[in-house]
Design a protein around this motif. Structure first.
Motif, PDB file in Angstrom:
ATOM      1  N   THR A 129       0.854  -1.179   0.000  1.00 53.39           N
ATOM      2  CA  THR A 129       0.000   0.000   0.000  1.00 53.39           C
ATOM      3  C   THR A 129       0.895   1.234   0.000  1.00 53.39           C
ATOM      4  O   THR A 129       2.046   1.182   0.467  1.00 53.39           O
ATOM      5  N   PRO A 130       0.389   2.360  -0.500  1.00 54.26           N
ATOM      6  CA  PRO A 130       1.214   3.572  -0.508  1.00 54.26           C
ATOM      7  C   PRO A 130       1.751   3.944   0.869  1.00 54.26           C
ATOM      8  O   PRO A 130       2.939   4.249   1.021  1.00 54.26           O
ATOM      9  N   ALA A 131       0.887   3.912   1.888  1.00 51.71           N
ATOM     10  CA  ALA A 131       1.333   4.305   3.228  1.00 51.71           C
ATOM     11  C   ALA A 131       2.433   3.396   3.747  1.00 51.71           C
ATOM     12  O   ALA A 131       3.416   3.861   4.351  1.00 51.71           O
ATOM     13  N   THR A 132       2.302   2.100   3.497  1.00 51.11           N
ATOM     14  CA  THR A 132       3.317   1.152   3.964  1.00 51.11           C
ATOM     15  C   THR A 132       4.640   1.383   3.262  1.00 51.11           C
ATOM     16  O   THR A 132       5.705   1.416   3.898  1.00 51.11           O
ATOM     17  N   LEU A 133       4.591   1.560   1.951  1.00 51.78           N
ATOM     18  CA  LEU A 133       5.837   1.792   1.209  1.00 51.78           C
ATOM     19  C   LEU A 133       6.501   3.095   1.639  1.00 51.78           C
ATOM     20  O   LEU A 133       7.711   3.130   1.886  1.00 51.78           O
ATOM     21  N   ILE A 134       5.722   4.156   1.726  1.00 53.27           N
ATOM     22  CA  ILE A 134       6.278   5.453   2.123  1.00 53.27           C
ATOM     23  C   ILE A 134       6.932   5.358   3.497  1.00 53.27           C
ATOM     24  O   ILE A 134       8.076   5.764   3.695  1.00 53.27           O
ATOM     25  N   ALA A 135       6.196   4.809   4.460  1.00 53.94           N
ATOM     26  CA  ALA A 135       6.714   4.715   5.823  1.00 53.94           C
ATOM     27  C   ALA A 135       7.972   3.866   5.883  1.00 53.94           C
ATOM     28  O   ALA A 135       8.981   4.266   6.495  1.00 53.94           O
ATOM     29  N   GLU A 136       7.942   2.717   5.238  1.00 56.41           N
ATOM     30  CA  GLU A 136       9.076   1.788   5.356  1.00 56.41           C
ATOM     31  C   GLU A 136      10.319   2.301   4.651  1.00 56.41           C
ATOM     32  O   GLU A 136      11.425   2.255   5.204  1.00 56.41           O
ATOM     33  N   GLN A 137      10.163   2.796   3.421  1.00 60.77           N
ATOM     34  CA  GLN A 137      11.349   3.209   2.684  1.00 60.77           C
ATOM     35  C   GLN A 137      11.971   4.483   3.249  1.00 60.77           C
ATOM     36  O   GLN A 137      13.198   4.611   3.270  1.00 60.77           O
ATOM     37  N   VAL A 138      11.154   5.397   3.719  1.00 58.20           N
ATOM     38  CA  VAL A 138      11.719   6.600   4.338  1.00 58.20           C
ATOM     39  C   VAL A 138      12.391   6.236   5.657  1.00 58.20           C
ATOM     40  O   VAL A 138      13.490   6.709   5.961  1.00 58.20           O
ATOM     41  N   ALA A 139      11.756   5.367   6.440  1.00 57.52           N
ATOM     42  CA  ALA A 139      12.349   4.947   7.707  1.00 57.52           C
ATOM     43  C   ALA A 139      13.682   4.247   7.483  1.00 57.52           C
ATOM     44  O   ALA A 139      14.657   4.500   8.218  1.00 57.52           O
ATOM     45  N   GLU A 140      13.754   3.384   6.483  1.00 58.59           N
ATOM     46  CA  GLU A 140      14.999   2.670   6.216  1.00 58.59           C
ATOM     47  C   GLU A 140      16.131   3.617   5.832  1.00 58.59           C
ATOM     48  O   GLU A 140      17.304   3.322   6.070  1.00 58.59           O
ATOM     49  N   ALA A 141      15.782   4.769   5.267  1.00 59.87           N
ATOM     50  CA  ALA A 141      16.801   5.768   4.957  1.00 59.87           C
ATOM     51  C   ALA A 141      17.359   6.416   6.229  1.00 59.87           C
ATOM     52  O   ALA A 141      18.398   7.071   6.189  1.00 59.87           O
ATOM     53  N   GLY A 142      16.659   6.212   7.351  1.00 58.13           N
ATOM     54  CA  GLY A 142      17.097   6.820   8.605  1.00 58.13           C
ATOM     55  C   GLY A 142      17.713   5.867   9.594  1.00 58.13           C
ATOM     56  O   GLY A 142      18.168   6.291  10.664  1.00 58.13           O
ATOM     57  N   LYS A 176      11.773   3.899  15.258  1.00 60.02           N
ATOM     58  CA  LYS A 176      13.210   3.690  15.456  1.00 60.02           C
ATOM     59  C   LYS A 176      14.024   4.776  14.768  1.00 60.02           C
ATOM     60  O   LYS A 176      14.951   5.343  15.352  1.00 60.02           O
ATOM     61  N   ALA A 177      13.662   5.077  13.521  1.00 53.75           N
ATOM     62  CA  ALA A 177      14.395   6.100  12.774  1.00 53.75           C
ATOM     63  C   ALA A 177      14.277   7.466  13.451  1.00 53.75           C
ATOM     64  O   ALA A 177      15.257   8.211  13.550  1.00 53.75           O
ATOM     65  N   ILE A 178      13.078   7.797  13.942  1.00 52.89           N
ATOM     66  CA  ILE A 178      12.895   9.072  14.642  1.00 52.89           C
ATOM     67  C   ILE A 178      13.711   9.088  15.932  1.00 52.89           C
ATOM     68  O   ILE A 178      14.378  10.073  16.252  1.00 52.89           O
ATOM     69  N   GLY A 179      13.666   7.988  16.675  1.00 51.29           N
ATOM     70  CA  GLY A 179      14.440   7.912  17.906  1.00 51.29           C
ATOM     71  C   GLY A 179      15.926   8.063  17.663  1.00 51.29           C
ATOM     72  O   GLY A 179      16.628   8.784  18.398  1.00 51.29           O
ATOM     73  N   LEU A 180      16.433   7.408  16.638  1.00 54.96           N
ATOM     74  CA  LEU A 180      17.856   7.517  16.314  1.00 54.96           C
ATOM     75  C   LEU A 180      18.215   8.937  15.866  1.00 54.96           C
ATOM     76  O   LEU A 180      19.325   9.419  16.139  1.00 54.96           O
ATOM     77  N   ALA A 181      17.292   9.595  15.172  1.00 54.68           N
ATOM     78  CA  ALA A 181      17.544  10.979  14.744  1.00 54.68           C
ATOM     79  C   ALA A 181      17.624  11.908  15.952  1.00 54.68           C
ATOM     80  O   ALA A 181      18.466  12.810  16.008  1.00 54.68           O
ATOM     81  N   PHE A 182      16.736  11.707  16.938  1.00 54.74           N
ATOM     82  CA  PHE A 182      16.820  12.495  18.174  1.00 54.74           C
ATOM     83  C   PHE A 182      18.130  12.197  18.916  1.00 54.74           C
ATOM     84  O   PHE A 182      18.768  13.109  19.455  1.00 54.74           O
ATOM     85  N   LYS A 183      18.532  10.939  18.936  1.00 53.95           N
ATOM     86  CA  LYS A 183      19.793  10.571  19.591  1.00 53.95           C
ATOM     87  C   LYS A 183      20.978  11.257  18.915  1.00 53.95           C
ATOM     88  O   LYS A 183      21.891  11.767  19.587  1.00 53.95           O
ATOM     89  N   ALA A 184      20.958  11.278  17.589  1.00 49.80           N
ATOM     90  CA  ALA A 184      22.042  11.926  16.857  1.00 49.80           C
ATOM     91  C   ALA A 184      22.117  13.411  17.193  1.00 49.80           C
ATOM     92  O   ALA A 184      23.214  13.977  17.341  1.00 49.80           O
ATOM     93  N   ARG A 185      20.961  14.043  17.358  1.00 54.46           N
ATOM     94  CA  ARG A 185      20.948  15.453  17.752  1.00 54.46           C
ATOM     95  C   ARG A 185      21.493  15.628  19.164  1.00 54.46           C
ATOM     96  O   ARG A 185      22.209  16.589  19.453  1.00 54.46           O
ATOM     97  N   ALA A 186      21.128  14.698  20.045  1.00 53.32           N
ATOM     98  CA  ALA A 186      21.632  14.775  21.420  1.00 53.32           C
ATOM     99  C   ALA A 186      23.148  14.613  21.452  1.00 53.32           C
ATOM    100  O   ALA A 186      23.849  15.294  22.213  1.00 53.32           O
ATOM    101  N   ASP A 187      23.657  13.714  20.616  1.00 54.22           N
ATOM    102  CA  ASP A 187      25.099  13.448  20.578  1.00 54.22           C
ATOM    103  C   ASP A 187      25.888  14.662  20.120  1.00 54.22           C
ATOM    104  O   ASP A 187      27.066  14.825  20.490  1.00 54.22           O
ATOM    105  N   THR A 188      25.278  15.505  19.307  1.00 56.02           N
ATOM    106  CA  THR A 188      25.986  16.672  18.765  1.00 56.02           C
ATOM    107  C   THR A 188      25.411  17.979  19.311  1.00 56.02           C
ATOM    108  O   THR A 188      25.628  19.040  18.731  1.00 56.02           O
ATOM    109  N   PHE A 189      24.692  17.896  20.424  1.00 52.53           N
ATOM    110  CA  PHE A 189      24.002  19.068  20.952  1.00 52.53           C
ATOM    111  C   PHE A 189      24.976  20.180  21.337  1.00 52.53           C
ATOM    112  O   PHE A 189      25.976  19.951  22.015  1.00 52.53           O
TER     113      PHE A 189
END
Length: 254
Positions: A129-142, A176-189
């Motif tokens: 489905t469009p939503a599944t593909l969008i969510a999964e492929q964008v998340a995998e990029a993160g 997971k991708a959002i959490g890792l992105a927040f972690k990356a910001r914390a690491d370089t805060f």
């Protein structure tokens, strides 16, 4: 290179394709008229490009090819996005996937909103489905070793697909991708930066923990438990340091 006149024509035809393709109770591609002819010509060009991609084994080369090929379809995309009554459109669906593949996030988000808002399907070859593909492929990029998507894009994709039905494992990838992105910001805060998140590094770590914990709740095997443990230990240390600093400040004021 396509002429300005040709680009303008394709924009107009893409916009008209939607208005001329409506059928009671369903979305359909145009079947006759100038818009249908223009659509079929673009589909033929897309077929040639897809065959070239299919004959290319290197993923890196495929991405480079898509970056060059996608410009050919921009006028059509622009027109389709302006259509008052969007039609089912294989070109739009394919370019959505390509935009994600080449990490062109503004275009990917525009196309994602368009496809999801109007209930358009993706070409059958994508089998999701469009939503599944969008969510999964964008998340995998993160979530790879070298993320190519920013936090704001991940959050927008999360919001766009929030109410959609999809496997829990896919939604877990987004969190997971959002959490890792927040972690990356914390690491370089940088506490001196004006653009820093309210609450500082502690708030970034808390946001990372919240999203990663949600990912584990959705998929126990998503691979972030050790990261959560490490972040929780860091959060406790920061809280203890904040108490010490407050006590010192109070003592100095006395």
């Amino acid at each position: 290179m396509t002429s300005p006149a040709r680009r303008s024509f394709e924009r107009k035809m893409a916009a008209k394709a939607g208005n001329s393709a409506q059928r009671p109770g369903a979305l359909a591609s145009p079947e006759s008229g100038p818009a249908a002819t223009a659509y079929q010509l673009k589909l033929a060009a897309l077929g040639n490009d897809l065959r070239q991609l299919s004959n290319t084994q290197s993923l890196e080369t495929k991405i480079a090819l898509k970056r060059g090929m996608i410009d050919t379809y921009r006028p059509w995309i622009e027109g389709a996005l302006r259509s008052e009554k969007p039609a089912q459109d294989e070109i739009v669906g394919t370019m959505l996937v390509w935009a994600i593949d080449i990490a062109e996030w503004p275009l990917a988000l525009d196309l994602a909103r368009h496809v999801l808002a109007h209930g358009l399907a993706l070409p059958e070859r994508y089998r999701r489905t469009p939503a599944t593909l969008i969510a999964e492929q964008v998340a995998e990029a993160g979530i790879g070793a070298d993320p190519t998507v920013d936090l704001a894009t991940l959050q927008q994709v999360d919001a766009l697909t929030e109410g959609a039905d999809m496997p829990d494992e896919v939604r877990a990838k987004v969190k997971k991708a959002i959490g890792l992105a927040f972690k990356a910001r914390a690491d370089t805060f940088d506490p001196t930066a004006e653009s820093g998140m309210a609450g500082g590094r502690s708030a970034l770590i808390a946001a990372a923990i919240a999203n990663l914990t949600r990912a584990v709740a959705l998929d126990d095997k998503c691979g972030v438990k050790k990261i959560i443990t490490s972040l929780e230990a860091e959060a406790k240390r920061l809280a203890a340091d904040a108490i010490k600093d407050a006590a010192k400040a109070e003592g100095a004021a006395a």
